[in-house]
Design a protein around this motif. Structure first.
Motif, PDB file in Angstrom:
ATOM      1  N   PRO A   1     -34.806 -66.195  27.513  1.00 51.87           N
ATOM      2  CA  PRO A   1     -34.761 -66.856  26.225  1.00 51.87           C
ATOM      3  C   PRO A   1     -36.009 -66.444  25.207  1.00 51.87           C
ATOM      4  O   PRO A   1     -36.906 -65.648  25.572  1.00 51.87           O
ATOM      5  CB  PRO A   1     -35.070 -68.408  26.763  1.00 51.87           C
ATOM      6  CG  PRO A   1     -35.881 -68.239  27.891  1.00 51.87           C
ATOM      7  CD  PRO A   1     -35.452 -66.857  28.678  1.00 51.87           C
ATOM      8  N   SER A   2     -36.088 -66.855  23.974  1.00 53.03           N
ATOM      9  CA  SER A   2     -37.094 -66.918  23.202  1.00 53.03           C
ATOM     10  C   SER A   2     -38.419 -67.404  23.492  1.00 53.03           C
ATOM     11  O   SER A   2     -39.519 -66.917  23.360  1.00 53.03           O
ATOM     12  CB  SER A   2     -36.599 -67.361  21.624  1.00 53.03           C
ATOM     13  OG  SER A   2     -35.435 -66.557  21.430  1.00 53.03           O
ATOM     14  N   LEU A   3     -38.283 -68.435  23.993  1.00 55.37           N
ATOM     15  CA  LEU A   3     -39.518 -69.283  24.610  1.00 55.37           C
ATOM     16  C   LEU A   3     -38.994 -69.991  25.971  1.00 55.37           C
ATOM     17  O   LEU A   3     -38.024 -70.521  26.230  1.00 55.37           O
ATOM     18  CB  LEU A   3     -39.618 -70.564  23.701  1.00 55.37           C
ATOM     19  CG  LEU A   3     -40.686 -71.357  24.295  1.00 55.37           C
ATOM     20  CD1 LEU A   3     -42.072 -70.579  24.384  1.00 55.37           C
ATOM     21  CD2 LEU A   3     -40.876 -72.462  23.011  1.00 55.37           C
ATOM     22  N   TYR A   4     -39.924 -69.553  27.017  1.00 55.03           N
ATOM     23  CA  TYR A   4     -39.795 -70.251  28.228  1.00 55.03           C
ATOM     24  C   TYR A   4     -41.218 -70.757  28.608  1.00 55.03           C
ATOM     25  O   TYR A   4     -42.224 -70.183  28.608  1.00 55.03           O
ATOM     26  CB  TYR A   4     -39.957 -68.841  29.287  1.00 55.03           C
ATOM     27  CG  TYR A   4     -39.388 -69.318  30.728  1.00 55.03           C
ATOM     28  CD1 TYR A   4     -38.199 -69.719  31.049  1.00 55.03           C
ATOM     29  CD2 TYR A   4     -40.433 -69.504  31.561  1.00 55.03           C
ATOM     30  CE1 TYR A   4     -37.786 -70.076  32.374  1.00 55.03           C
ATOM     31  CE2 TYR A   4     -40.142 -70.023  33.061  1.00 55.03           C
ATOM     32  CZ  TYR A   4     -38.602 -70.182  33.311  1.00 55.03           C
ATOM     33  OH  TYR A   4     -38.667 -70.784  34.626  1.00 55.03           O
ATOM     34  N   VAL A   5     -41.129 -72.326  28.978  1.00 58.08           N
ATOM     35  CA  VAL A   5     -42.231 -73.022  29.133  1.00 58.08           C
ATOM     36  C   VAL A   5     -42.251 -73.224  30.753  1.00 58.08           C
ATOM     37  O   VAL A   5     -41.264 -74.105  31.175  1.00 58.08           O
ATOM     38  CB  VAL A   5     -42.100 -74.206  28.546  1.00 58.08           C
ATOM     39  CG1 VAL A   5     -43.303 -75.275  28.793  1.00 58.08           C
ATOM     40  CG2 VAL A   5     -42.303 -73.946  26.865  1.00 58.08           C
TER      41      VAL A   5
END
Length: 309
Positions: free
Chosen positions: A251-255
């Motif tokens: 993904p664009s952002l992985y938290v």
């Protein structure tokens, strides 16, 4: 040289993995054809015709192809395989179910999970949980390949390919579709999500998993993921598992919250564009791949993060 891509679809629309596979196919050189095997799947075939880089769409329609049964789809692919130098599948549960059947019947080696096309006969693929990359050259007349979709951008729109009807093969006969249990969620599908919030065993329970991570996912419009340890402990369902034995995501952002970062987990998410890690252990391996790391107790840090969003 002509390349065949096996479309993944729900008879109404294409799955995103098909677009990444088309992009890989265009890099092999030659014309790209897409096979849409289904039932009343004209809409999916029309969608495939509009994908940039596609020269022709082959539409096979039959009731026994409606549910993507591997035996029937493989037979359909084999019926037209002689016309192609490369046959590409998305490296999804469906693609990995059909591709080996096709490779075995053609008596060729399957090239699995490619992440780069070097040339028409040479490809790169990760091995050892992504710690090494193998360059594989194939001398087979027909190259049967599965494509790791996170390794390629999705093909765009703007194509105007012709849709050609091909004869559907007979049903396999020894296997039949009985039923499917589908998990329904208002959240984005994990493998297609632009933002993913994942939790690990540190959350301690399924109640804490939902209590702490769900509000953050709601704020970000994110999908929820989990480490294998969290899934094995019963904190999250199996279809949330990210990693070598789960789903490969980028993904664009992985938290990552409370995930130590075992090698198997890193193999499934390290291609994410931006990785944020929250963990109170400064030695956690997750920090080695994180773009932003916060050494803190997730039970304090996540609510504070939510309050700032």
């Amino acid at each position: 040289m002509t390349i065949l891509v096996i479309a993944e679809h729900d008879n109404a629309s294409l799955k995103g993995a098909t677009l990444n596979t088309v992009m890989a196919a265009t890099q092999c050189g030659g014309d790209v054809h897409v096979l849409v095997a289904g039932h009343n799947a004209g809409a999916a075939a029309a969608a495939a015709a509009q994908v940039a880089g596609v020269a022709k769409v082959l539409h096979a329609d039959a009731a026994h192809l409606a549910d993507g049964l591997a035996e029937n789809v493989a037979a359909q692919v084999l019926a037209i395989a002689a016309s192609y130098s490369h046959i590409l599948f998305p490296s999804t549960a469906s693609g990995k179910n059909v591709a080996p059947r096709v490779a075995a019947k053609l008596d060729v080696a399957q090239i699995s999970d490619i992440t780069k096309v070097v040339s028409a006969d040479t490809f790169e693929r990760p091995i050892y949980a992504g710690n090494a990359v193998a360059t594989v050259q194939s001398a087979d007349a027909v190259k049967v390949i599965t494509v790791r979709t996170t390794g390629f951008d999705a093909a765009g729109q703007g194509g105007a390919a012709a849709v050609e009807t091909v004869a559907a093969v007979a049903a396999h006969g020894k296997a039949s579709f009985v039923g499917r249990e589908v998990t329904k969620s208002d959240r984005p599908e994990l493998t297609a999500a632009k933002i993913i919030v994942s939790g690990g065993r540190a959350l301690g329970s399924s109640e804490k998993f939902n209590e702490v991570l769900t509000p953050l996912a709601d704020k970000l419009g994110a999908a929820l993921g989990a480490s294998r340890a969290a899934v094995d402990a019963g904190y999250a369902p199996n279809d949330w598992q990210v990693g070598q034995t789960g789903k490969i995501v980028a993904p664009s952002l992985y938290v990552a919250c409370g995930i130590s970062g075992a090698i198997q987990h890193l193999a499934g998410m390290k291609d994410s564009k931006v990785i944020v890690a929250i963990n109170k252990d400064p030695e956690a391996p997750i920090f080695s791949v994180a773009d932003y790391g916060l050494e803190a107790d997730l039970f304090t840090a996540v609510p504070e993060l939510i309050s700032q969003l």
